[in-house]
Motif scaffolding. Sequence first.
Motif, PDB file in Angstrom:
ATOM      1  N   ASP A  61      -1.048   5.385  -8.739  1.00  0.00           N
ATOM      2  CA  ASP A  61      -1.618   4.468  -7.760  1.00  0.00           C
ATOM      3  C   ASP A  61      -2.515   3.398  -8.366  1.00  0.00           C
ATOM      4  O   ASP A  61      -3.005   2.534  -7.645  1.00  0.00           O
ATOM      5  CB  ASP A  61      -2.435   5.264  -6.725  1.00  0.00           C
ATOM      6  CG  ASP A  61      -1.564   5.628  -5.528  1.00  0.00           C
ATOM      7  OD1 ASP A  61      -0.716   4.809  -5.157  1.00  0.00           O
ATOM      8  OD2 ASP A  61      -1.741   6.734  -4.987  1.00  0.00           O
ATOM      9  N   HIS A 105       0.840  -1.210   0.000  1.00  0.00           N
ATOM     10  CA  HIS A 105       0.000   0.000   0.000  1.00  0.00           C
ATOM     11  C   HIS A 105       0.870   1.254   0.000  1.00  0.00           C
ATOM     12  O   HIS A 105       0.739   2.113  -0.869  1.00  0.00           O
ATOM     13  CB  HIS A 105      -0.910  -0.035   1.234  1.00  0.00           C
ATOM     14  CG  HIS A 105      -1.662   1.227   1.485  1.00  0.00           C
ATOM     15  ND1 HIS A 105      -2.736   1.622   0.719  1.00  0.00           N
ATOM     16  CD2 HIS A 105      -1.484   2.209   2.411  1.00  0.00           C
ATOM     17  CE1 HIS A 105      -3.195   2.772   1.170  1.00  0.00           C
ATOM     18  NE2 HIS A 105      -2.446   3.154   2.193  1.00  0.00           N
ATOM     19  N   SER A 107      -2.559  -0.073  -3.224  1.00  0.00           N
ATOM     20  CA  SER A 107      -2.409   1.374  -3.148  1.00  0.00           C
ATOM     21  C   SER A 107      -3.765   2.071  -3.132  1.00  0.00           C
ATOM     22  O   SER A 107      -3.897   3.175  -2.611  1.00  0.00           O
ATOM     23  CB  SER A 107      -1.605   1.850  -4.360  1.00  0.00           C
ATOM     24  OG  SER A 107      -2.015   1.142  -5.520  1.00  0.00           O
ATOM     25  N   GLU A 108      -4.768   1.410  -3.701  1.00  0.00           N
ATOM     26  CA  GLU A 108      -6.087   2.045  -3.819  1.00  0.00           C
ATOM     27  C   GLU A 108      -7.013   1.664  -2.669  1.00  0.00           C
ATOM     28  O   GLU A 108      -8.125   2.154  -2.572  1.00  0.00           O
ATOM     29  CB  GLU A 108      -6.747   1.621  -5.140  1.00  0.00           C
ATOM     30  CG  GLU A 108      -5.930   2.009  -6.355  1.00  0.00           C
ATOM     31  CD  GLU A 108      -6.411   1.305  -7.610  1.00  0.00           C
ATOM     32  OE1 GLU A 108      -7.084   1.946  -8.412  1.00  0.00           O
ATOM     33  OE2 GLU A 108      -6.110   0.098  -7.765  1.00  0.00           O
ATOM     34  N   HIS A 133       2.760   2.029  -3.150  1.00  0.00           N
ATOM     35  CA  HIS A 133       1.947   2.319  -4.351  1.00  0.00           C
ATOM     36  C   HIS A 133       1.814   1.147  -5.324  1.00  0.00           C
ATOM     37  O   HIS A 133       1.881   1.354  -6.543  1.00  0.00           O
ATOM     38  CB  HIS A 133       2.511   3.532  -5.115  1.00  0.00           C
ATOM     39  CG  HIS A 133       2.622   4.756  -4.269  1.00  0.00           C
ATOM     40  ND1 HIS A 133       1.577   5.624  -4.095  1.00  0.00           N
ATOM     41  CD2 HIS A 133       3.649   5.240  -3.532  1.00  0.00           C
ATOM     42  CE1 HIS A 133       1.968   6.598  -3.290  1.00  0.00           C
ATOM     43  NE2 HIS A 133       3.211   6.375  -2.927  1.00  0.00           N
TER      44      HIS A 133
END
Length: 433
Positions: A421, A129, A137-138, A132
């Motif tokens: 991202d 996370h 990442s989201e 990225h």
Amino acid sequence: MTNPFYVAVIGAGPAGMFGAREIANTGARVALFNRDIKPGGLAEYGIYLDKYVMKNGLRKQFRGVMEHANIDYYGNISIGTNADLTLDDLRALGFDAILVTAGAQGTKWLGLPGEDLQGVYHAKDVVYHYNHLPPHSEQSFRFGKRCAVIGAGNVMLDITHFLSRIQKADEVTAIVRRGPAEVKFEKKEMEYVIDSLDQSALDEEIQRVTPTMEAVRQDPALARASILEALPKALPKTSDTRFKFIFLASPVQMIGENGLLTQVEIEDNILVEKDGEIKAKGTGNKRRLDVETVVFAIGDKVDESFGLPTEWNEFVKNPNPRFPVDGHSYESPFEDVFVGGWSRKASSGLVGIARKDGTNAAKAVLQYLGMKQAGEANVSAVEEKLKSLGKPVVLKEHVKKLEAVEIEEAQKRGIEEFKFDSNEEMLKAVGLG
Ligand SMILES: Cc1cc2nc3c(=O)[nH]c(=O)nc-3n(C[C@H](O)[C@H](O)[C@H](O)COP(=O)(O)OP(=O)(O)OC[C@H]3O[C@@H](n4cnc5c(N)ncnc54)[C@H](O)[C@@H]3O)c2cc1C
Ligand SMILES: NC(=O)c1ccc[n+]([C@@H]2O[C@H](COP(=O)([O-])OP(=O)(O)OC[C@H]3O[C@@H](n4cnc5c(N)ncnc54)[C@H](OP(=O)(O)O)[C@@H]3O)[C@@H](O)[C@H]2O)c1
């Protein structure tokens, strides 16, 4: 130099990159399949986010490997039983050997009550996370004011680094199943967080566990000194986070309200000697800590859905290898499938070790190829098959373009590094979206 062999390498982390290069250097053709759009694996998406010099140095080396004329890169392509292509698909495409360097992508769930509560995470997901890597990442994470990190390795310190310097948590407690003499982290990594360490809490904790340590002939003062060795080069803290240790304790359950983590229950341990090793043994005494976040930094295991048999946390290796290298077996039970890096030994060692392991695995592959006739190497059949998947396939030129776009974006924003991202943004940036 060319030779007629065609090898599939699965995973473009350090093991896969250098394994692919070793094979390609003999003149064989290599198809390098990678789940992620970008190569690098944990060197790109694991190593702590602001280790720019180290990461850029590794990227430069990877760029060199990507330039190799005999290596074709296919990013955004996963191999596995429920993935874009299976191992059987690769065999059907005529590869002479398959080298699996897909890292250790499985999660070591301990089967404790409350593992599904919001606020309970595994380190790999957190690390992906903050580095990225889509889709992590989201995703949104619940990093609270009071956090516990399970484990005493370098990953525990990376997570503590993130929780203290970036999330600015009030309290980060490392919960360590054995004692101060068995911590696995290194002094260098401790330098980033030791300024937040509550030293009087450490002293009290070492005093508390002294009788247990002495019962197995350990020296608490020596262990304390080793933990504090990082002090002279402590990086000044940037938050009021209080970092502390609880030794000789294992989590037994996570407790929550309305799906949100509120407490972790831990059981005290003693140390016992077994087969010349110091092990933790539960005492039955349990207590609870108020926390909003628990991160398990206890290592990973290989992906059980990959299509190779697994045992414990690893892929099964042929115990009597035909082509041992440095005394290790790089062979799966299937004669044409080899394993290297964290796919051979999960969560083990630094980038340099993975690089060497991938290279050794490639040496085993090359010995195997030396014993057989080349099949029908067919790059166009592979590319046709990839096309038929109906999804964007990321090639070398796209990786180059993406790097250039991200560097330009970082310069525009006046920041050290910029990463998109989401896969959609990356694909769009290189003309595949
Ligand atoms: C949090 C963390 C921090 C670290 N920090 C450092 C550090 O500071 N310094 C250091 O030297 N070492 C560090 N390491 C260790 C280092 O990252 C590893 O030793 C190394 O990356 C392992 O290499 P690998 O190639 O075996 O696996 P990985 O790096 O995990 O690479 C695996 C590759 O396989 C791909 N893949 C996965 N599954 C599939 C699939 N099904 N199909 C196709 N492709 C797939 C992935 O996309 C990835 O590119 C760190 C590790 C972690 C976890
Ligand atoms: N900066 C760096 O250089 C860097 C950064 C991150 C990672 N790495 C490398 O990456 C590799 C993996 O690191 P890692 O920290 O994940 O692994 P690690 O060094 O093996 O540490 C794992 C920790 O988790 C504990 N643990 C394991 N299973 C447990 C369980 N069931 N319950 C409670 N605790 C448990 C272990 O305790 P026991 O000792 O009791 O088993 C150990 O303290 C290492 O080689 C590390 O050096 C390097």
